[in-house]
Design a protein around this motif. Structure first.
Motif, short mmCIF file in Angstrom:
data_model
loop_
_atom_site.label_atom_id
_atom_site.label_comp_id
_atom_site.label_asym_id
_atom_site.label_seq_id
_atom_site.Cartn_x
_atom_site.Cartn_y
_atom_site.Cartn_z
N CYS A 3 0.83 -1.21 0.00
CA CYS A 3 0.00 0.00 0.00
C CYS A 3 0.87 1.26 0.00
O CYS A 3 0.50 2.26 -0.61
N HIS A 29 -3.74 -2.75 -8.25
CA HIS A 29 -3.81 -2.69 -6.79
C HIS A 29 -5.09 -1.98 -6.33
O HIS A 29 -5.76 -2.43 -5.41
N CYS A 33 -7.76 -3.23 -3.51
CA CYS A 33 -7.51 -2.65 -2.18
C CYS A 33 -8.47 -1.49 -1.92
O CYS A 33 -8.33 -0.41 -2.50
N CYS A 36 -6.82 1.75 -0.32
CA CYS A 36 -6.05 2.57 -1.26
C CYS A 36 -6.97 3.29 -2.25
O CYS A 36 -6.69 4.44 -2.61
ZN LIG Z 1 -3.51 -0.76 -0.77
#
Ligand SMILES: [Zn+2]
Lengths: 181, 206
Positions: A3, A29, A33, A36
């Motif tokens: 992250c 990502h 996620c 994020c």
């Molecule tokens: Zn992340």
């Protein structure tokens, strides 16, 4: 991807500084996620806010006031230069006159013997005259150099040279009366 | 603002020879960016005007040290940046070393992250206020990036740091700014009904 790395890439993306590979990796990502992708939305809106701020106008007459200040400052600078040159001249004069002054002092000491008085007096006058000639020449050179000197560096050079000359002169001048005796 | 480099270099040359008219042209050309940099850094018009004026006076006195290989704008803004940082340090009295700031990791507060949110137009004045809360070196890179449209290389040159330091300061500044804005938004205008909702959303997340 971690992250922390993703977060750094987000900032770079806002500057359009990511390579195609990095773009793809970041998208991959963000897709998985949630934390994020929330950060990303967040960072984007903060930066939209930056971009939305407009430029302020400088106050009226700003440039004119700057130029007044520039004039004041450069006047102060040339005053400082003039002051410095006066100081230099005074320094040179004081050292150059040490020898004749010494001679004059020795006149008052030996006032009883008349021939000695006359010869010392003549010596002193000749000394003062020759010194005055040299000083005037030096003064002209120093003043010219100071007035036309382009930078403080050159000025500092002159100062150093003058100091050396003054010290050398002072030494010579202080030694002479002693050898007379 | 489009001034040819030749014109600029000519002004510099003339100003170096003591031509104040030529320097006045330089002031007119760059008063806007310099004033804006100072205004964003210092936060008040009075302080900004004084700092911007002082910037130009320093530029005039140091004109001999300007290297024509670089943009004149970068050189002047670099003087402005350093002067503003000095002003801030003098008025704050506190000395936070850059190593301390750069070394510390900014940890985003997860409670300040609602699921979805967008910046409203009326929040812009908050941006201006919150910008003042960023550490001065962070504020500086944000200002140079957003209001002066500079590249990493240019920002590094103006601030006297490295490109990687600029990248990491921008990154941290953005994270901080995102948090500060959300914080301000939540503190300022959340109606009671919504507040309870937000609070429950927050407690759900924690
Ligand atoms: Zn992340």
């Amino acid at each position: 991807m971690q992250c922390q790395t993703a977060s750094e890439l987000m900032s770079l993306r806002l500057d359009g500084a990511l390579s195609d590979d990095e773009e793809r990796a970041l998208d991959a990502h963000l897709a998985v996620c949630a934390a994020c992708s929330a950060d990303w939305a967040h960072m984007q809106s903060a930066c939209d806010a930056f971009s939305a701020l407009t430029l302020a106008e400088p106050p009226a007459q700003f440039a004119a006031r700057v130029m007044q200040r520039v004039q004041r400052r450069s006047r102060r600078l040339s005053l400082a230069r003039a002051g410095l040159s006066v100081l230099l001249v005074a320094l040179m004069l004081s050292t150059l006159f040490i020898a004749p002054l010494r001679a004059l002092f020795s006149i008052t000491e030996s006032v009883s013997s008349v021939p000695a008085l006359i010869s010392t007096l003549v010596g002193a006058i000749v000394g003062v005259a020759s010194v005055a000639g040299t000083v005037l020449g030096a003064l002209q050179v120093v003043l010219k150099a100071l007035i036309s000197s382009p930078t403080w560096l050159v000025l500092a050079g002159y100062l150093a040279i003058c100091a050396v000359v003054a010290v050398t002169w002072a030494r010579l001048a202080l030694r002479r009366p002693q050898t007379d005796r | 603002m489009t001034i040819s480099t030749e014109q600029e270099q000519l002004w510099v040359l003339q100003a170096r020879q003591g031509n104040q008219e030529a320097f006045a042209r330089i002031v007119e050309a760059y008063q806007r960016p310099v004033f804006n940099l100072a205004y964003r850094m210092l936060g008040s018009v009075e302080a900004a005007e004084d700092a911007a004026q002082e910037t130009f006076v320093r530029a005039y006195v140091r004109l001999d040290s300007y290297d024509p290989a670089y943009k004149l704008a970068s050189w002047i803004l670099s003087i402005a940046s350093h002067h503003c940082i000095d002003c801030l340090r003098k008025s704050n009295g506190r000395q936070v070393s850059l190593e301390q700031i750069d070394g510390a990791r900014w940890i985003p507060d997860p409670r300040l992250r609602p699921e979805e949110r967008t910046m409203r137009a009326e929040q812009r004045h908050e941006v201006r206020e919150q910008l003042q809360r960023l550490p001065e070196q962070y504020r500086l890179v944000v200002i140079l990036r957003y209001w002066h449209d500079m590249s990493y290389v240019e920002i590094a040159r103006v601030t006297g740091s490295t490109e990687s330091a600029v990248k990491s300061r921008l990154h941290r500044a953005r994270l901080m700014m995102a948090d500060l804005l959300t914080e301000a938004e939540q503190a300022a205008s959340v109606p009671e009904g919504e507040r309870r909702l937000t609070e429950s959303a927050v407690s759900n997340r924690v």
